[in-house]
Design a protein around this motif. Structure first.
Motif: not given
Length: 522
Positions: A433-457
């Motif tokens: 898979d080299a489709s280059g897709g990255v997850n740029r949806m802020v509230h998606d459950p697959g985000q990093s720990t830091l992004t999840a914390d930023l969104a939650r707060s």
């Protein structure tokens, strides 16, 4: 020049390294704390120093910057250190070598900081949460907490999209990423390999599958055309994507561009007169600029590169013709590669046009959904040497291009994969898979720990366009501050949503400069 005394940088790939160097070089900061989860400061995701040497820098050696006012920083370092021997200014060196340069920049920044009395902490850990206080921001990490006056998010990539994990994630022969995948070199020399995507990463993978270490070679014929000599390498590769669009190439001799119609001033003027820029208005500006420069553009091929292709063989043949024509244009100078040269010259104006919300919401939504991928074939082009190898492989019959590609399926007997496309189905032993897709949806459950914390707060919110959640974060595009925060700024891929595509080193260095200038002049 007042400003924060203590700056924290979260992430130290290219953006973090550029921001770090600019801080110690230009601004009266007293303390800098840098977090880097990998523990290696400088290279980040794309420039790992232990990565495959066949993965090339996309831009020519003489344009790789660290600060926006000097696009030749890398080549100057190469000359001074002799790190690459004889240098082709318009060549494309391994990404890992640029990673070495960035590691060196971090060491240099540490030395400059010591000389200036700036306290610099490099923390090899992941920042997991932020909390704003009256005095600034508290950054949590596994080793404790650090308090800073302001934070720059310089984390680079968002998480990869898991497109096919539920289907084939545990199946031998499926690679969800090529980065640091050492066993790619162990793929059988007679394997049928399906590379999903026609991104720059996809081209890197093809380079790797046909590297000299596999026993094959690329030789220049008397007429200057590159040819493929397979040796024991009998792999067959398919490049397949939804649109089948191939990357354009970086010009070896870029033409001089003198824009009059496709400029930020014109974007603003037309948007003011018409209540926002439409896609038709932008297309008219591009056409007017092409006419002004004497460029003859085949607009029909741009809109539909595979028009009148009624079977897979015809589509594959057309892809080879397009590759050959584009290589000629990129090598020849003049107007032959006009759109690549113009968009490169205009990249900061394009960015500012998006940042100022000059497009109508309807036009922007249509651009994101229907046109962004096609535009990026010109806006994020590949090196000519890479394209020449692709063409040599295509002419040798070992590389095939497909369009209308569907998700891979494991064959009934579990021995491989079947991949449907516009005109049929192919079988493969290996899928990458080299489709280059990255997850740029802020509230998606697959985000990093830091992004999840930023969104939650509430410190980070998703970008909205006409009431619809879009990829990217909600950011004040003048200051680069997260709209839910007072002292947290984005200099990373979260800008790609409200802003334009942000992989360019020049753009990221420019954003770091803009953030720091505003911080220390406010």
């Amino acid at each position: 020049m007042p400003g924060p005394e203590h700056i924290a940088l979260i992430g130290c790939g290219f953006a973090g390294t550029s921001a770090l160097f600019q801080l110690v070089d230009r601004y009266p900061v007293k303390r800098i704390t840098v977090f880097e989860a990998s523990g290696t400061f400088g290279p980040g995701y794309p420039y790992k120093t232990d990565e495959c040497p066949d993965y090339l820098i996309n831009n020519t050696t003489d344009t790789m910057c660290l600060v926006p006012e000097n696009k030749q920083a890398f080549i100057n370092w190469l000359r001074d250190t002799g790190a690459a021997g004889e240098i082709d200014e318009k060549g494309h060196l391994p990404r890992a070598l640029y990673g070495e340069f960035l590691e060196n920049v971090v060491r240099t920044a540490r030395t400059i900081a010591a000389i200036k009395g700036i306290h610099l902490d490099l923390i090899p850990a992941e920042a997991t949460g932020l909390k704003e206080t009256g005095a600034g921001v508290e950054i949590a990490y596994p080793g404790g907490m650090v308090a800073a006056d302001a934070v720059l998010l310089t984390t680079g990539r968002c998480p990869d999209l898991d497109r096919f994990g539920a289907l084939v994630g545990d199946t031998h022969g499926f690679y969800p990423t090529h980065v640091s995948a050492k066993d790619l070199d162990a793929i059988a020399l007679d394997a049928a390999v399906y590379v999903l995507g026609t991104s720059l990463s996809a081209y890197d993978i093809v380079n790797r599958l046909y590297a000299p270490g596999t026993g094959c070679a690329f030789e220049r014929r008397a007429d200057g055309i590159l040819s493929f000599v397979p040796g024991p390498n009998n792999r067959r590769v398919v490049l397949g994507s939804r649109g089948g669009r191939l990357k354009k190439m970086q010009s070896l001799r870029p033409m001089a561009i003198n824009r009059k119609h496709f400029t930020l001033a014109e974007f603003r003027r037309v948007a003011g007169e018409q209540g926002g820029l439409s896609l038709d208005a932008l297309a008219g500006m591009i056409r007017a600029e092409a006419d002004r420069h004497g460029a003859d553009i085949d607009w029909h091929r741009i809109v539909d590169p595979y028009a009148e292709c009624h079977d897979g063989d015809a589509l594959n043949a057309r892809a080879g013709d397009i590759l050959a024509d584009d290589i000629t244009g990129a090598r020849g100078g003049g107007t032959g590669n006009f759109l690549v040269d113009m968009f490169s010259d205009a990249q900061l104006d394009i960015w500012d046009g998006f940042a100022e919300r000059l497009m109508t919401p309807e036009a922007e939504k249509r651009y994101r959904a229907e046109m962004e991928t096609a535009f990026l074939t010109f806006g994020a082009p590949c090196p000519v040497p890479t394209a020449e190898r692709l063409l040599a492989l295509h002419e040798a019959g070992v590389l095939t291009v497909r369009a209308g590609v569907e998700p891979p399926q494991v064959t009934d007997d579990g021995s491989g994969f079947s991949v449907g496309h516009r005109f049929g189905e192919d079988r493969a032993d290996v899928v990458i898979d080299a489709s280059g897709g990255v997850n740029r949806m802020v509230h998606d459950p697959g985000q990093s720990t830091l992004t999840a914390d930023l969104a939650r707060s509430g410190l980070m919110r998703g970008y909205e366009l006409a009431g619809e959640q879009m990829p990217g974060a909600d950011i004040d595009m003048e200051t680069f501050r997260l709209r839910g925060a007072r002292n947290v700024y984005a200099c990373n891929m979260w800008l790609w949503g409200p802003g334009f595509f942000t992989s360019s080193a020049y753009l990221m260095a420019s954003f770091a400069r803009r953030i720091l200038e505003r911080l220390y002049m406010s």
